[in-house]
Design a protein around this motif. Structure first.
Motif, mmCIF file in Angstrom:
data_model
loop_
_atom_site.group_PDB
_atom_site.id
_atom_site.type_symbol
_atom_site.label_atom_id
_atom_site.label_comp_id
_atom_site.label_asym_id
_atom_site.label_seq_id
_atom_site.Cartn_x
_atom_site.Cartn_y
_atom_site.Cartn_z
ATOM 1 N N GLY A 25 0.816 -1.210 0.000
ATOM 2 C CA GLY A 25 0.000 0.000 0.000
ATOM 3 C C GLY A 25 0.846 1.253 0.000
ATOM 4 O O GLY A 25 1.999 1.247 -0.438
ATOM 5 N N PRO A 26 0.299 2.362 0.494
ATOM 6 C CA PRO A 26 1.027 3.636 0.474
ATOM 7 C C PRO A 26 2.390 3.580 1.161
ATOM 8 O O PRO A 26 3.330 4.248 0.734
ATOM 9 C CB PRO A 26 0.070 4.594 1.199
ATOM 10 C CG PRO A 26 -1.292 4.020 0.957
ATOM 11 C CD PRO A 26 -1.088 2.524 0.988
ATOM 12 N N LEU A 27 2.519 2.780 2.222
ATOM 13 C CA LEU A 27 3.810 2.659 2.895
ATOM 14 C C LEU A 27 4.869 2.118 1.946
ATOM 15 O O LEU A 27 6.020 2.546 1.975
ATOM 16 C CB LEU A 27 3.683 1.749 4.121
ATOM 17 C CG LEU A 27 4.976 1.400 4.871
ATOM 18 C CD1 LEU A 27 5.722 2.656 5.301
ATOM 19 C CD2 LEU A 27 4.670 0.508 6.072
ATOM 20 N N PHE A 43 11.085 -6.263 0.727
ATOM 21 C CA PHE A 43 10.044 -7.150 0.231
ATOM 22 C C PHE A 43 8.774 -6.849 0.999
ATOM 23 O O PHE A 43 8.798 -6.656 2.210
ATOM 24 C CB PHE A 43 10.450 -8.611 0.417
ATOM 25 C CG PHE A 43 9.359 -9.586 0.061
ATOM 26 C CD1 PHE A 43 8.818 -9.616 -1.219
ATOM 27 C CD2 PHE A 43 8.880 -10.478 1.005
ATOM 28 C CE1 PHE A 43 7.813 -10.511 -1.549
ATOM 29 C CE2 PHE A 43 7.877 -11.377 0.682
ATOM 30 C CZ PHE A 43 7.336 -11.395 -0.592
ATOM 31 N N ALA A 44 7.640 -6.817 0.291
ATOM 32 C CA ALA A 44 6.360 -6.483 0.912
ATOM 33 C C ALA A 44 5.391 -7.645 0.775
ATOM 34 O O ALA A 44 4.784 -7.821 -0.285
ATOM 35 C CB ALA A 44 5.774 -5.225 0.276
ATOM 36 N N PRO A 45 5.240 -8.486 1.814
ATOM 37 C CA PRO A 45 4.238 -9.550 1.760
ATOM 38 C C PRO A 45 2.842 -8.950 1.605
ATOM 39 O O PRO A 45 2.541 -7.898 2.166
ATOM 40 C CB PRO A 45 4.383 -10.251 3.117
ATOM 41 C CG PRO A 45 5.733 -9.847 3.623
ATOM 42 C CD PRO A 45 5.973 -8.478 3.082
ATOM 43 N N VAL A 46 1.988 -9.619 0.857
ATOM 44 C CA VAL A 46 0.672 -9.051 0.583
ATOM 45 C C VAL A 46 -0.364 -9.408 1.637
ATOM 46 O O VAL A 46 -1.470 -8.868 1.651
ATOM 47 C CB VAL A 46 0.162 -9.501 -0.807
ATOM 48 C CG1 VAL A 46 1.068 -8.988 -1.896
ATOM 49 C CG2 VAL A 46 0.040 -11.026 -0.871
ATOM 50 N N ILE A 47 -0.043 -10.310 2.550
ATOM 51 C CA ILE A 47 -1.009 -10.762 3.552
ATOM 52 C C ILE A 47 -0.903 -9.895 4.797
ATOM 53 O O ILE A 47 0.162 -9.780 5.406
ATOM 54 C CB ILE A 47 -0.774 -12.233 3.917
ATOM 55 C CG1 ILE A 47 -0.910 -13.112 2.671
ATOM 56 C CG2 ILE A 47 -1.750 -12.689 4.995
ATOM 57 C CD1 ILE A 47 -0.534 -14.556 2.892
ATOM 58 N N LEU A 48 -2.004 -9.271 5.198
ATOM 59 C CA LEU A 48 -2.027 -8.446 6.403
ATOM 60 C C LEU A 48 -1.698 -9.315 7.612
ATOM 61 O O LEU A 48 -2.278 -10.377 7.810
ATOM 62 C CB LEU A 48 -3.411 -7.818 6.564
ATOM 63 C CG LEU A 48 -3.546 -6.697 7.590
ATOM 64 C CD1 LEU A 48 -2.762 -5.469 7.144
ATOM 65 C CD2 LEU A 48 -5.020 -6.339 7.796
ATOM 66 N N GLY A 49 -0.750 -8.852 8.406
ATOM 67 C CA GLY A 49 -0.339 -9.601 9.580
ATOM 68 C C GLY A 49 0.926 -10.410 9.402
ATOM 69 O O GLY A 49 1.413 -11.036 10.347
ATOM 70 N N SER A 50 1.504 -10.386 8.199
ATOM 71 C CA SER A 50 2.668 -11.240 7.925
ATOM 72 C C SER A 50 3.990 -10.481 7.889
ATOM 73 O O SER A 50 5.040 -11.095 7.691
ATOM 74 C CB SER A 50 2.477 -11.964 6.594
ATOM 75 O OG SER A 50 2.455 -11.048 5.513
ATOM 76 N N ILE A 51 3.962 -9.173 8.081
ATOM 77 C CA ILE A 51 5.191 -8.384 7.919
ATOM 78 C C ILE A 51 6.213 -8.722 9.001
ATOM 79 O O ILE A 51 7.355 -9.113 8.714
ATOM 80 C CB ILE A 51 4.883 -6.872 7.903
ATOM 81 C CG1 ILE A 51 4.119 -6.481 6.648
ATOM 82 C CG2 ILE A 51 6.171 -6.058 7.960
ATOM 83 C CD1 ILE A 51 2.630 -6.698 6.729
ATOM 84 N N THR A 52 5.828 -8.572 10.252
ATOM 85 C CA THR A 52 6.777 -8.814 11.339
ATOM 86 C C THR A 52 7.170 -10.275 11.427
ATOM 87 O O THR A 52 8.328 -10.594 11.716
ATOM 88 C CB THR A 52 6.186 -8.320 12.668
ATOM 89 O OG1 THR A 52 6.079 -6.889 12.629
ATOM 90 C CG2 THR A 52 7.069 -8.695 13.844
ATOM 91 N N SER A 53 6.245 -11.198 11.152
ATOM 92 C CA SER A 53 6.591 -12.617 11.193
ATOM 93 C C SER A 53 7.593 -12.970 10.098
ATOM 94 O O SER A 53 8.518 -13.760 10.315
ATOM 95 C CB SER A 53 5.326 -13.481 11.091
ATOM 96 O OG SER A 53 4.568 -13.146 9.954
#
Length: 203
Positions: A25-27, A43-53
């Protein structure tokens, strides 16, 4: 504080030798325009909640490499269990930055729980994470970010930001999608580490 203020600060503090997992998204467009140049370091994972993991897994796999997560309140709230895993693992090469605007901006800006009484830094600390803090201005963010990135300890920094984002013109928006990003990022890691992550000879 605006999100772009934090992104600009991180763009000055990080290098192409660091690895970044960021929210789509905008970020993602913000980081595209302010990242250190010359490398496909994010790298930007597309699944919400998967960034920090995802960043946690990368940090554990590459303990000698500085890894950064650029996350959001909505994303963290979708996967609060990651805080317990972070609190038990505490990788010293990982710093998590959470841009908390207290709304789900991409779907019309209904409030997240952080607009009420939920405190993400307190949740992380309660889960066992160390070096947890919340900041509300650029100066505080710069000071905390700089120290967390260089202290050889895990860090979890929540930045309270204003809702809204910069509207980048098309020519300055991120030019790739998640599929291409995955391979570009993987090849970047291979170059940095001098190894093969994904060998096409076995496919």
């Amino acid at each position: 504080m605006r999100r772009i203020d934090g992104v600009e600060i991180l763009g000055r503090l990080l290098t192409p030798e660091d690895l970044v997992i960021n929210r789509v998204g905008p970020l993602s467009d913000d980081w595209w325009n302010h990242r250190p140049q010359g490398a496909d370091m994010a790298f930007a994972p597309v699944i919400l909640g998967s960034i920090t993991s995802t960043a946690l897994g990368l940090a554990l796999a590459l303990p000698h490499r500085r890894v950064v997560a650029l996350d959001t309140d909505g994303s963290i709230l979708m996967n609060t269990g990651i805080l317990a895993t972070l609190g038990n693992e505490r990788p010293p090469n990982l710093t998590v930055f959470v841009f908390d605007n207290e709304v789900y901006e991409s779907i019309g800006s209904p409030p997240t729980h952080t607009a009420g009484t939920t405190d993400l830094a307190a949740m992380a600390e309660g889960a066992g994470c160390i070096n947890c803090a919340t900041v509300t201005d650029g100066a505080g963010f710069a000071a905390r970010a700089g120290s967390m990135l260089d202290d050889d300890e895990m860090g979890f920094l929540v930045a309270k930001i204003e809702p809204g984002h910069d509207q980048w013109p098309w020519e300055q928006r991120k030019e790739t999608d998640g599929v291409e990003d995955k391979y570009r990022f993987m090849r970047h890691v291979e170059r940095l580490e001098g190894t093969t992550v994904h060998d096409l000879r076995f496919w």
